[in-house]
Design a protein around this motif. Structure first.
Motif, PDB file in Angstrom:
ATOM      1  N   VAL A 162      19.054  45.250  30.070  1.00  0.00           N
ATOM      2  CA  VAL A 162      20.062  44.281  30.503  1.00  0.00           C
ATOM      3  C   VAL A 162      21.295  44.404  29.620  1.00  0.00           C
ATOM      4  O   VAL A 162      21.204  44.353  28.392  1.00  0.00           O
ATOM      5  N   GLN A 163      22.455  44.563  30.250  1.00  0.00           N
ATOM      6  CA  GLN A 163      23.726  44.631  29.530  1.00  0.00           C
ATOM      7  C   GLN A 163      24.183  43.203  29.237  1.00  0.00           C
ATOM      8  O   GLN A 163      25.125  42.680  29.841  1.00  0.00           O
ATOM      9  N   ALA A 164      23.530  42.603  28.270  1.00  0.00           N
ATOM     10  CA  ALA A 164      23.632  41.164  28.061  1.00  0.00           C
ATOM     11  C   ALA A 164      25.004  40.718  27.576  1.00  0.00           C
ATOM     12  O   ALA A 164      25.381  39.555  27.767  1.00  0.00           O
ATOM     13  N   ALA A 165      25.765  41.599  26.962  1.00  0.00           N
ATOM     14  CA  ALA A 165      27.079  41.204  26.446  1.00  0.00           C
ATOM     15  C   ALA A 165      28.196  41.418  27.447  1.00  0.00           C
ATOM     16  O   ALA A 165      29.365  41.148  27.138  1.00  0.00           O
ATOM     17  N   LEU A 166      27.872  41.868  28.664  1.00  0.00           N
ATOM     18  CA  LEU A 166      28.897  42.067  29.683  1.00  0.00           C
ATOM     19  C   LEU A 166      29.199  40.708  30.316  1.00  0.00           C
ATOM     20  O   LEU A 166      28.786  40.391  31.430  1.00  0.00           O
ATOM     21  N   GLN A 167      29.934  39.879  29.569  1.00  0.00           N
ATOM     22  CA  GLN A 167      30.209  38.502  29.949  1.00  0.00           C
ATOM     23  C   GLN A 167      31.604  38.115  29.471  1.00  0.00           C
ATOM     24  O   GLN A 167      32.237  38.825  28.697  1.00  0.00           O
ATOM     25  N   ALA A 174      17.919  44.422  25.489  1.00  0.00           N
ATOM     26  CA  ALA A 174      19.294  44.001  25.755  1.00  0.00           C
ATOM     27  C   ALA A 174      20.263  44.981  25.108  1.00  0.00           C
ATOM     28  O   ALA A 174      20.109  45.336  23.936  1.00  0.00           O
ATOM     29  N   THR A 175      21.261  45.412  25.879  1.00  0.00           N
ATOM     30  CA  THR A 175      22.259  46.363  25.396  1.00  0.00           C
ATOM     31  C   THR A 175      23.555  45.641  25.066  1.00  0.00           C
ATOM     32  O   THR A 175      24.057  44.845  25.862  1.00  0.00           O
ATOM     33  N   SER A 176      24.102  45.936  23.898  1.00  0.00           N
ATOM     34  CA  SER A 176      25.400  45.390  23.501  1.00  0.00           C
ATOM     35  C   SER A 176      26.021  46.326  22.484  1.00  0.00           C
ATOM     36  O   SER A 176      25.362  46.720  21.514  1.00  0.00           O
ATOM     37  N   ASP A 177      27.283  46.693  22.676  1.00  0.00           N
ATOM     38  CA  ASP A 177      27.972  47.482  21.662  1.00  0.00           C
ATOM     39  C   ASP A 177      28.117  46.707  20.362  1.00  0.00           C
ATOM     40  O   ASP A 177      28.192  47.294  19.288  1.00  0.00           O
ATOM     41  N   VAL A 178      28.167  45.390  20.454  1.00  0.00           N
ATOM     42  CA  VAL A 178      28.290  44.555  19.261  1.00  0.00           C
ATOM     43  C   VAL A 178      26.921  44.438  18.584  1.00  0.00           C
ATOM     44  O   VAL A 178      25.942  44.060  19.212  1.00  0.00           O
ATOM     45  N   SER A 231      17.122  44.557  20.860  1.00  0.00           N
ATOM     46  CA  SER A 231      18.565  44.698  21.051  1.00  0.00           C
ATOM     47  C   SER A 231      18.987  46.071  20.544  1.00  0.00           C
ATOM     48  O   SER A 231      18.526  46.524  19.496  1.00  0.00           O
ATOM     49  N   GLN A 232      19.840  46.735  21.318  1.00  0.00           N
ATOM     50  CA  GLN A 232      20.316  48.070  20.963  1.00  0.00           C
ATOM     51  C   GLN A 232      21.670  48.305  21.618  1.00  0.00           C
ATOM     52  O   GLN A 232      22.198  47.403  22.276  1.00  0.00           O
ATOM     53  N   GLN A 233      22.249  49.484  21.456  1.00  0.00           N
ATOM     54  CA  GLN A 233      23.641  49.704  21.833  1.00  0.00           C
ATOM     55  C   GLN A 233      23.848  50.769  22.908  1.00  0.00           C
ATOM     56  O   GLN A 233      25.004  51.080  23.208  1.00  0.00           O
ATOM     57  N   GLU A 234      22.783  51.319  23.501  1.00  0.00           N
ATOM     58  CA  GLU A 234      22.981  52.476  24.368  1.00  0.00           C
ATOM     59  C   GLU A 234      22.227  52.495  25.694  1.00  0.00           C
ATOM     60  O   GLU A 234      22.615  53.223  26.617  1.00  0.00           O
TER      61      GLU A 234
END
Length: 405
Positions: free
Chosen positions: A142-147, A237-241, A269-272
């Motif tokens: 899930v691209q959880a930070a795409l908000q 969950a994916t987040s660049d942050v 949680s990871q970034q990719e």
């Protein structure tokens, strides 16, 4: 031909292949046969890649193949002598991962139509579900930070977080604007086989990690965080942050649940991962890969939230002892998966593992109807079979109708 297609055609027109101790393969441009790996391992930075080197089961450094478009820091794919197992390091963050994977998929060196992809990296972990050294296998990414985001110091008083799903007016509302990469679901039947194979490995642990886990034992919700490492089926969950803290952990945990209509169980949680999966989905639409042959494995190097009495800043900046065992457990759990697929190729894996669950993205791009989100944007058919308008905004109106707007 579109500009992007011209770019990929140019990038994929050549490759440099090296070897040691064995005859090297040759580029298809020079008349050689394509490599057809049974398993392709995807790491994100050097330590994750090196975890597979020097092991006794197979040698990934027998073929070293320079692929245009891969990360400037990690420009080569590495393969065994027979090409049955390959590996690359994508580079950290969503942009690096997406470009590397797109370049791999478009490379003329490989035939990836029957390849199993093993995403194998480290991650932060929720102490609700795992601990330092745990090995996790996800069904949902899930691209959880795409908000939307409002600084928490300026958010409305009744908002539990400054993150608001796109197109919505408050946290907890399902996003009404979707980009298509918010959720990916992979083959759960394959995931269960991978979990069973990984459980035959012997996980690493050490005294500093055991001592650090004791800090979580006093919280009733953190029993898994205080326990020894194990193999766990839960979602990512994916987040660049690279975030830390109980409030952000809760926000992204809730987003993971919300975006999947309650199906996903957040733990890492990871970034990719969403970037890797987005590239693989585009490859599947092009007939270059099989999206039902993907395994998402992450090992836990640190906790996503502090232990009782610790600050979020201390959790982020203090040295955590879990890194070493997380790297070690990539191979400890991953080698049985890789060798299991290769050893049982003819009997079980060559024909594919048929999924009983939906497999694909939130738009239903590969066909079928997602069991999360608003349903298929393409009427249950693969996107490649649906005539596309010149402008892309039509999908928003379709989504609005599906959402009852």
């Amino acid at each position: 031909m579109r500009a992007s297609s011209l770019l990929f055609a140019s990038l994929s027109s050549f490759a440099v292949i090296h070897g040691h101790g064995v005859s090297t393969a040759t580029s298809p441009r020079n008349g050689g046969a394509k490599l057809e790996p049974k398993v392709f391992i995807i790491g994100m930075f050097a330590d994750e890649g090196n975890a597979w080197h020097g092991i006794s089961e197979f040698d990934l450094l027998e073929h070293n193949i320079t692929i245009p478009g891969l990360s400037p820091r990690y420009p080569q794919a590495h393969c065994t002598a027979d090409g049955s197992i390959c590996q690359l390091v994508a580079g950290e963050g969503e942009i690096n991962a997406a470009i590397t994977m797109s370049s791999l998929i478009s490379s003329p060196v490989f035939d990836l139509t029957h390849t199993y992809f093993l995403i194998a990296g480290i991650a932060g972990v929720s102490p609700r579900m795992g601990t330092l050294g745990s090995v996790t296998f996800a069904r949902f990414a899930v691209q959880a930070a795409l908000q939307y985001e409002i600084d928490a110091r300026e958010k409305p008083a009744d908002f539990p977080t400054g993150y608001i799903p796109q197109g919505s007016k408050a946290p907890g509302e399902y996003p009404k604007t979707l980009y298509g990469t918010e959720v990916f679901e992979v083959n759960d039947d394959l995931r269960q086989l991978a979990i069973a194979m990984a459980q035959t490995g012997i996980l690493s642990d050490d005294t500093p990690s055991r001592q650090y886990r004791e800090n979580y034992a006093t919280h009733p919700d953190f029993a898994h965080g205080a326990a020894p490492p194990s193999v766990v089926g839960c979602d990512t969950a994916t987040s660049d942050v690279f975030w830390s803290g109980a409030l952000l952990a809760a926000a992204f945990e809730n987003a993971t649940t919300l975006f999947t209509n309650g199906s996903a169980i957040y733990c890492t949680s990871q970034q990719e991962d969403n970037a890797v999966l987005a590239a693989l989905l585009r490859g599947a639409l092009a007939g270059r890969v099989d999206f039902a042959r993907i395994i998402v494995m992450r090992t836990a190097s640190d906790f996503d939230r502090p232990f009782p009495g610790q600050t979020a800043a201390a959790n982020l900046f203090s040295s955590t002892p879990g890194f070493a065992i997380a790297i070690a457990n990539i191979a400890a759990a991953g080698v049985p998966v890789v060798t299991g697929i290769v050893a049982q190729w003819d009997a079980r894996f060559a024909a594919g593992v048929k999924p009983q669950n939906y497999v694909g993205d939130i738009f239903g791009s590969l066909g079928g109807t997602p069991d999360f989100g608003p349903g298929s944007v393409f009427g249950g058919r693969p996107a490649s079979m649906v005539q596309q308008p010149l402008r892309g905004m039509w999908s928003l109106s379709v989504l609005s109708r599906l959402l009852g707007e």
